[in-house]
Design an enzyme around this catalytic site. Structure first.
Site, short mmCIF file in Angstrom:
data_model
loop_
_atom_site.label_atom_id
_atom_site.label_comp_id
_atom_site.label_asym_id
_atom_site.label_seq_id
_atom_site.Cartn_x
_atom_site.Cartn_y
_atom_site.Cartn_z
N GLU A 98 0.83 -1.21 0.00
CA GLU A 98 0.00 0.00 0.00
C GLU A 98 0.86 1.26 0.00
O GLU A 98 1.95 1.30 0.58
CB GLU A 98 -0.93 -0.02 1.21
CG GLU A 98 -1.96 -1.14 1.12
CD GLU A 98 -2.87 -1.23 2.33
OE1 GLU A 98 -4.06 -1.54 2.14
OE2 GLU A 98 -2.40 -1.01 3.47
N CYS A 113 3.76 8.39 0.69
CA CYS A 113 4.24 7.49 1.73
C CYS A 113 4.43 6.12 1.09
O CYS A 113 3.45 5.47 0.69
CB CYS A 113 3.25 7.43 2.89
SG CYS A 113 3.79 6.34 4.25
N CYS A 120 6.40 -6.59 7.77
CA CYS A 120 7.53 -6.02 8.50
C CYS A 120 7.93 -6.96 9.63
O CYS A 120 7.07 -7.51 10.33
CB CYS A 120 7.15 -4.65 9.08
SG CYS A 120 8.55 -3.82 9.89
N CYS A 124 6.62 -4.18 15.92
CA CYS A 124 6.12 -3.13 16.81
C CYS A 124 4.68 -3.47 17.21
O CYS A 124 3.84 -3.74 16.35
CB CYS A 124 6.18 -1.78 16.12
SG CYS A 124 7.86 -1.28 15.64
N CYS A 127 1.57 -1.73 15.56
CA CYS A 127 1.57 -1.56 14.11
C CYS A 127 0.92 -2.75 13.43
O CYS A 127 1.33 -3.90 13.61
CB CYS A 127 2.99 -1.38 13.61
SG CYS A 127 3.09 -1.13 11.82
N GLY A 170 6.91 -1.85 6.11
CA GLY A 170 8.28 -2.32 6.18
C GLY A 170 9.24 -1.37 6.88
O GLY A 170 8.96 -0.19 7.08
N GLU A 171 10.38 -1.91 7.26
CA GLU A 171 11.51 -1.15 7.80
C GLU A 171 12.47 -0.88 6.65
O GLU A 171 13.13 -1.80 6.14
CB GLU A 171 12.19 -1.96 8.90
CG GLU A 171 13.60 -1.54 9.27
CD GLU A 171 13.75 -0.08 9.69
OE1 GLU A 171 14.55 0.65 9.05
OE2 GLU A 171 13.06 0.34 10.64
N SER A 202 12.77 6.62 7.06
CA SER A 202 12.45 6.44 8.48
C SER A 202 12.89 5.06 8.95
O SER A 202 12.76 4.06 8.23
CB SER A 202 10.94 6.61 8.70
OG SER A 202 10.59 6.37 10.04
N SER A 225 12.35 6.65 14.73
CA SER A 225 11.19 6.48 15.61
C SER A 225 11.65 5.84 16.91
O SER A 225 12.16 4.71 16.91
CB SER A 225 10.13 5.61 14.92
OG SER A 225 9.02 5.44 15.76
N LEU A 226 11.44 6.54 18.02
CA LEU A 226 11.94 6.07 19.31
C LEU A 226 10.99 5.12 20.02
O LEU A 226 11.41 4.19 20.67
CB LEU A 226 12.24 7.27 20.23
CG LEU A 226 13.31 8.24 19.73
CD1 LEU A 226 13.48 9.37 20.74
CD2 LEU A 226 14.63 7.53 19.49
N CYS A 345 -0.53 6.16 10.04
CA CYS A 345 0.68 5.46 10.45
C CYS A 345 0.33 4.25 11.31
O CYS A 345 -0.44 4.36 12.27
CB CYS A 345 1.59 6.40 11.23
SG CYS A 345 2.27 7.76 10.25
#
Length: 369
Positions: A98, A113, A120, A124, A127, A170-171, A202, A225-226, A345
């Protein structure tokens, strides 16, 4: 891919430098190589015969470029709230990715985006992408084809793509080489011609890749992203944190800023009610950031399962007041749009989309927000 010649040549599968090298191996001059790249990436023409009628391509090149693959647009939705648009594409192996079209405040401007993987592996907890069962890296051409097809839609409405963020599925740093090859093509003046500073990559904090990104002096913005301001809380919601201490992530970020200069990096922080928006969290965040020159983006969590909730108005107000006391750097509340179409997100997961369906394409015109 099937039905491809033994010598397959797809300009979308290279960085500009890699493309020119491969084109030279196929006997093309520098001038005509750049013109071919411009036709394919700049104009989105992927039909080998059409390209052969425009440019003096050898039979070898035309044959090598026959049957270039495309993503198949299978669904598109426009938010009735904020005009965000979500596109769903099927890959050649019938997996769904997407892409989100983000309307910007500047009239007619749109940012994309982009997804870099199917699914992924970061896991997380808030997510939806992490729940997808199938996972693989996208090829460079699959990343770029998102750009080309989204750009066609945007252009048909008299708008233009002015930026892109690798914040979709994804990362990105787990697919480092392909993501950066795509990004270089996107900002190439005879490619997609998107300004390099308008492209953001990111990551949840892969330290070795952050350091590599810094060492290679990439022209793009970096966002980290923390998740939370302490290792204990990060381990609860971002499993990768168990092997990546926050101190190491911050050290890599500090090194990046020192070598790249100011205005090149964001830290993002997902706000979760009752979990990471207290006074102690603001204090810990301020201690971690210190005098590092960054912009801190805070964003409400969007968890489709409902397990994690965004902060209440009082929680957010108190947290922002605390951040003003402890964080010396700019703090910006980032808007995550398209929640009503699962485009916000953390919500991209290709739910309720059949890969072989054909979308009822609708006009995406509407007020720019």
């Amino acid at each position: 891919m099937t039905n491809q010649p033994a010598e397959h040549f797809d300009p979308r599968d290279y960085s500009p430098e890699g493309f020119l090298q491969r084109a030279a191996e196929l006997g093309m001059t520098l001038e005509w190589s750049r013109r071919l790249f411009s036709r394919v990436v700049g104009e989105g023409i992927v039909d080998a015969n059409a390209l052969g009628s425009m440019l003096p391509l050898s039979r070898r090149v035309i044959r090598a470029m026959s049957n270039l693959p495309r993503l198949r647009l299978v669904d598109q939705k426009r938010s009735s709230v904020d005009n965000f648009v979500k596109l769903a594409f099927a890959t050649p192996d019938d997996l769904i990715i997407e892409t989100v079209l983000i309307p910007l405040h500047k009239p007619g401007a749109v940012s994309l985006c982009l997804s870099s993987q199917v699914g992924c592996a970061m896991g997380c907890k808030f997510c939806a992408t992490a729940t997808m069962k199938t996972r693989r890296n996208l090829a460079t051409w699959e990343i770029l084809d998102q750009v080309l097809q989204a750009r066609d839609i945007v252009r048909s409405e008299g708008r233009r793509v002015t930026g892109a963020v690798f914040m979709g599925m994804g990362e990105p740093f787990l697919n480092y080489d392909r993501v950066l090859a795509a990004a270089e093509t996107m900002c190439c003046p005879y490619g997609a011609a998107i300004c390099g500073k308008g492209i953001t990559v990111s990551t949840v904090g892969l330290v070795s890749e952050i350091n590599r990104f810094t060492d290679e002096n990439r022209r793009f913005r970096l966002s980290i992203s923390l998740g939370a301001a302490t290792d204990e809380k990060r381990r609860e919601i971002v499993p990768i944190a168990a092997m990546t201490p926050l101190a190491d992530v911050i050290a890599a970020a500090r090194r990046h800023i020192a070598e790249r200069g100011q205005g090149r990096m964001n830290l993002s922080y997902v706000c979760i009610s009752g979990f990471n928006v207290g006074e102690e969290d603001a204090r810990a965040l301020g201690e971690a950031i210190g005098d590092m020159s960054v912009r801190l983006d805070i964003i409400d969590v969007t968890d489709p399962t409902g397990r994690y909730q965004p902060p209440t108005a009082d929680e957010l107000r108190n947290f922002r007041d605390a951040l003003q006391r402890y964080v010396a750097q700019p703090v910006v509340r980032r808007y995550s749009g398209g929640a009503d179409i699962d485009a916000a997100c953390g919500t991209l997961a290709a739910r309720n989309i059949a890969s072989r369906s054909t979308p009822d394409l609708v006009s995406l015109t509407g007020p720019i927000v």
